[in-house]
Design a protein around this motif. Structure first.
Motif, short mmCIF file in Angstrom:
data_model
loop_
_atom_site.label_atom_id
_atom_site.label_comp_id
_atom_site.label_asym_id
_atom_site.label_seq_id
_atom_site.Cartn_x
_atom_site.Cartn_y
_atom_site.Cartn_z
N ALA A 92 -0.68 11.30 10.56
CA ALA A 92 -1.02 11.29 11.99
C ALA A 92 -0.18 10.24 12.71
CB ALA A 92 -2.51 11.03 12.18
N ILE A 93 1.13 10.38 12.61
CA ILE A 93 2.04 9.45 13.28
C ILE A 93 1.90 9.61 14.79
CG2 ILE A 93 4.44 8.74 13.55
CD1 ILE A 93 3.46 8.26 10.78
N PRO A 94 1.76 8.53 15.55
CA PRO A 94 1.63 8.65 17.01
C PRO A 94 2.84 9.33 17.64
CG PRO A 94 1.06 6.44 16.27
CD PRO A 94 1.64 7.13 15.10
N THR A 95 2.58 10.01 18.75
CA THR A 95 3.64 10.75 19.45
C THR A 95 4.77 9.84 19.90
OG1 THR A 95 2.01 12.35 20.24
CG2 THR A 95 4.12 12.29 21.39
N ALA A 96 4.44 8.64 20.39
CA ALA A 96 5.48 7.71 20.86
C ALA A 96 6.44 7.35 19.73
CB ALA A 96 4.83 6.45 21.43
N MET A 97 5.92 7.16 18.53
CA MET A 97 6.77 6.81 17.40
C MET A 97 7.63 8.00 16.97
SD MET A 97 5.64 4.75 13.95
CE MET A 97 5.20 3.30 14.93
N LEU A 98 7.06 9.21 17.00
CA LEU A 98 7.83 10.41 16.66
C LEU A 98 8.92 10.66 17.70
CD1 LEU A 98 5.01 12.85 15.48
CD2 LEU A 98 6.73 11.72 14.06
N VAL A 154 8.05 8.27 -0.76
CA VAL A 154 8.45 6.86 -0.82
C VAL A 154 7.59 6.13 -1.83
CG1 VAL A 154 8.66 4.71 0.48
CG2 VAL A 154 9.26 6.89 1.56
N SER A 155 8.22 5.35 -2.67
CA SER A 155 7.50 4.61 -3.71
C SER A 155 6.54 3.60 -3.09
CB SER A 155 8.50 3.88 -4.61
OG SER A 155 7.84 3.07 -5.55
N GLY A 156 5.31 3.59 -3.56
CA GLY A 156 4.33 2.61 -3.11
C GLY A 156 3.57 3.00 -1.87
N ASN A 157 3.93 4.12 -1.23
CA ASN A 157 3.23 4.53 -0.01
C ASN A 157 1.85 5.07 -0.36
OD1 ASN A 157 2.49 6.57 2.25
ND2 ASN A 157 4.14 5.34 3.13
N ARG A 158 0.82 4.56 0.34
CA ARG A 158 -0.56 4.95 0.07
C ARG A 158 -1.16 5.77 1.21
NH1 ARG A 158 -3.75 -0.32 -0.56
NH2 ARG A 158 -2.57 -0.78 1.33
N GLY A 159 -0.30 6.42 1.98
CA GLY A 159 -0.79 7.24 3.08
C GLY A 159 -0.82 6.54 4.41
N PHE A 160 -0.39 5.27 4.44
CA PHE A 160 -0.32 4.52 5.69
C PHE A 160 1.11 4.03 5.91
CE2 PHE A 160 -4.81 4.30 4.77
CZ PHE A 160 -5.41 4.43 6.01
N LEU A 161 1.52 4.03 7.14
CA LEU A 161 2.87 3.59 7.48
C LEU A 161 2.97 2.08 7.34
CD1 LEU A 161 5.42 5.12 8.49
CD2 LEU A 161 4.85 4.33 10.79
N ARG A 162 3.95 1.62 6.58
CA ARG A 162 4.17 0.19 6.38
C ARG A 162 5.40 -0.25 7.17
NH1 ARG A 162 5.09 0.60 0.15
NH2 ARG A 162 6.45 2.20 1.07
N LEU A 163 5.52 -1.53 7.36
CA LEU A 163 6.66 -2.04 8.11
C LEU A 163 7.97 -1.70 7.42
CD1 LEU A 163 7.42 -3.63 10.65
CD2 LEU A 163 7.40 -5.71 9.28
N GLN A 164 7.99 -1.71 6.09
CA GLN A 164 9.22 -1.39 5.37
C GLN A 164 9.57 0.10 5.46
OE1 GLN A 164 6.53 -2.92 4.10
NE2 GLN A 164 6.12 -2.33 1.96
N ASP A 165 8.64 0.93 5.93
CA ASP A 165 8.93 2.35 6.13
C ASP A 165 9.55 2.62 7.49
OD1 ASP A 165 7.73 2.90 3.65
OD2 ASP A 165 5.74 3.06 4.57
#
Length: 524
Positions: free
Chosen positions: A242-248, A276-287
């Motif tokens: 569910a990435i926000p529209t502004a970010m997309l 992506v390795s280590g991704n748990r379903g939430f967007l991280r800063l390194q992503d």
């Protein structure tokens, strides 16, 4: 630094010459055609880089305002710039530079002051800058604890200039400072005797220094509060499904790379994040990877600011691109016209030669902005590096050394631009050939050199055209990362070009002197 040097050293002497442009100065100081022609050629080459940076900035702003793709933004900015230049050349227009400048400042400062208000702080970004840094540090530490960021992803954002060696940092500062001090558009349009008296020239340069310092201080605070806004958005927990529209939207425009891709599609981004390795379903800063150009434009919308706050910022960037681009083109054409026409340069600014020159420079800048793959900082700094190495030695020696001759000026310009221009062109456009010829000077690690050899062997062993194209592309990309002399970045080549130009000018002038009367002394 460049404007301070302009105010203290260049303007007081340059304003004594009865000229309108820097080309006029080279003619008046050295005589003959070749110093002027060479100065114009160097100014033209540097202008292509500056204009390409300008077109790219305008294209990004057009993308933001009209939600277009990058190619459309570049084309639209180019057409608009050409139209502005033609209308300004054909039709008399009132001098509204002060009004435009004030309007741009207002539009830029709207989000600068709105950011702290939106984040619940005082609307004084310059004075609460330190508090913002402290809040950002706390926020980023919490993100690490919550596994929404890691130290590796924070390091390049926390200390970008520490990614450069001190030598490269000094080279960038020198390129920007000397490039500004020798910038044809500042010297011709604001410092020349035809535009300002000697005292007024210094006052103009000093006032510009004050405005630039204030503007840069505000942008530094703006960047911190942008960082806070982005970090707060990610720290709240953004599900990759569910990435926000502004970010997309920012990703689709190429400003933000999400999990390794740029896309308007939320499903595509979610699929990429799942790999992506280590991704748990939430967007991280390194992503999340911002382009250096796109961060300033993308961060306000990602932070959640309402559109009426950041839209003026985008619009100001688009208008600034037109104003700056017109100044670059008009300054270059005025310099070319001064050597060919008597009397007013402006009246003769729209002959066939001027039109051809304007079209050629604009097309070259358009191609560089479209296919060069360089971002605004690289285009801008390397364009100024060409001007600094090519013009500053001859300008400085011509202003302060009476024995500087026309032959010395030509030698200084040729040497400075050859050293700096060849290095920039080699690193940017011919890295494979340059590494083959001068790889012994590179600071590349032994492993990188061995990989280069392996990629060359793979290219030689490729049999089909597709394999050759793939191998050649891989070799070119790898060579681009290891091709250098002693680790110098392209713009930092002024550390070699400027001293070489000064030495060449002095040596040749001593061998072939040419004493000319100083116009300042003759007037006194």
């Amino acid at each position: 630094a460049g404007l301070a040097l302009l105010a203290m050293a260049v303007a007081p002497r340059f304003a004594l010459y009865p000229v309108r442009t820097i080309a006029g100065f080279f003619t008046a100081r050295y005589g003959g055609r070749w110093p002027r022609r060479l100065a114009l050629a160097i100014a033209g080459i540097g202008s292509v880089g500056l204009l390409a940076a300008d077109l790219r900035g305008g294209a990004l702003a057009v993308q933001g305002v009209f939600a277009t793709d990058y190619a459309t933004g570049v084309a639209s900015t180019s057409v608009a710039l050409a139209t502005v230049w033609l209308l300004r050349s054909l039709l008399p227009a009132p001098n509204g530079k002060g009004v435009i400048f004030a309007a741009l400042l207002v539009m830029v400062f709207i989000p600068v002051f709105a950011y702290p208000i939106y984040q619940g702080r005082l609307p004084l970004p310059l004075f609460i800058y330190g508090y913002g840094l402290d809040d950002l540090a706390t926020l980023e530490q919490n993100m690490i604890v919550n596994k929404l960021a890691d130290v590796r992803s924070l390091k390049p954002m926390t200390a970008p200039f520490l990614q450069l060696s001190m030598t490269n940092f000094a080279g960038f500062v020198l390129a920007l400072a000397l490039g500004f001090a020798a910038l044809p558009y500042l010297l011709g349009r604001h410092i020349s005797q035809a535009s300002a008296a000697p005292g007024a020239a210094v006052r103009r340069a000093a006032l510009s220094v004050a405005w630039v310092v204030w503007f840069l201080l505000a942008l530094a605070a703006f960047a911190v509060f942008e960082r806070i806004g982005v970090a707060e958005a990610i720290s709240k927990g953004i599900e990759t499904a569910a990435i926000p529209t502004a970010m997309l939207d920012a990703s689709g425009r190429g400003w933000v790379n999400l999990c390794g891709i740029t896309s308007y599609s939320g499903s595509e981004v979610a699929a990429a994040c799942a790999k992506v390795s280590g991704n748990r379903g939430f967007l991280r800063l390194q992503d999340v990877a911002f382009s250096s150009d796109g961060f300033a434009l993308a961060a306000p919308s990602i932070s959640g600011l309402p559109g009426y706050v950041f839209m003026p910022f985008w619009l100001a960037a688009a208008i600034a691109a037109l104003v700056t681009g017109h100044a670059i083109m008009a300054g270059l054409l005025a310099a070319d016209a001064e050597g060919r026409h008597k009397g007013s340069v402006d009246a003769a600014s729209l002959d066939m030669r001027s039109v051809f020159l304007a079209v050629a420079v604009l097309l070259a800048a358009l191609i560089l902005a479209m296919i060069g793959g360089l971002e605004i900082p690289a285009l801008f700094s390397e364009g100024l590096a060409i001007i600094a190495a090519g013009l500053f030695p001859a300008l400085l020696l011509g202003l302060f050394w009476r024995r500087m001759s026309a032959a010395g000026a030509v030698a200084a310009m040729l040497t400075g631009v050859a050293v700096t221009g060849a290095y920039i062109a080699g690193v940017r456009f011919f890295p494979v050939q340059m590494f083959d010829w001068t790889g012994v000077l590179s600071d590349a690690a032994p492993g990188a050199v061995r990989k280069y050899g392996q990629l060359k062997d793979e290219l030689l062993a490729a049999t089909s055209p597709d394999m050759q194209v793939a191998a050649s592309s891989a070799l070119w990309r790898h060579a681009g990362g290891i091709t250098n002399w002693w680790g110098l970045k392209p713009a930092a080549a002024v550390l070699m070009g400027v001293p070489a130009g000064i030495i060449a000018g002095i040596v040749v002038s001593l061998v072939k002197p040419q004493r000319l009367a100083d116009p300042g002394e003759s007037e006194l």
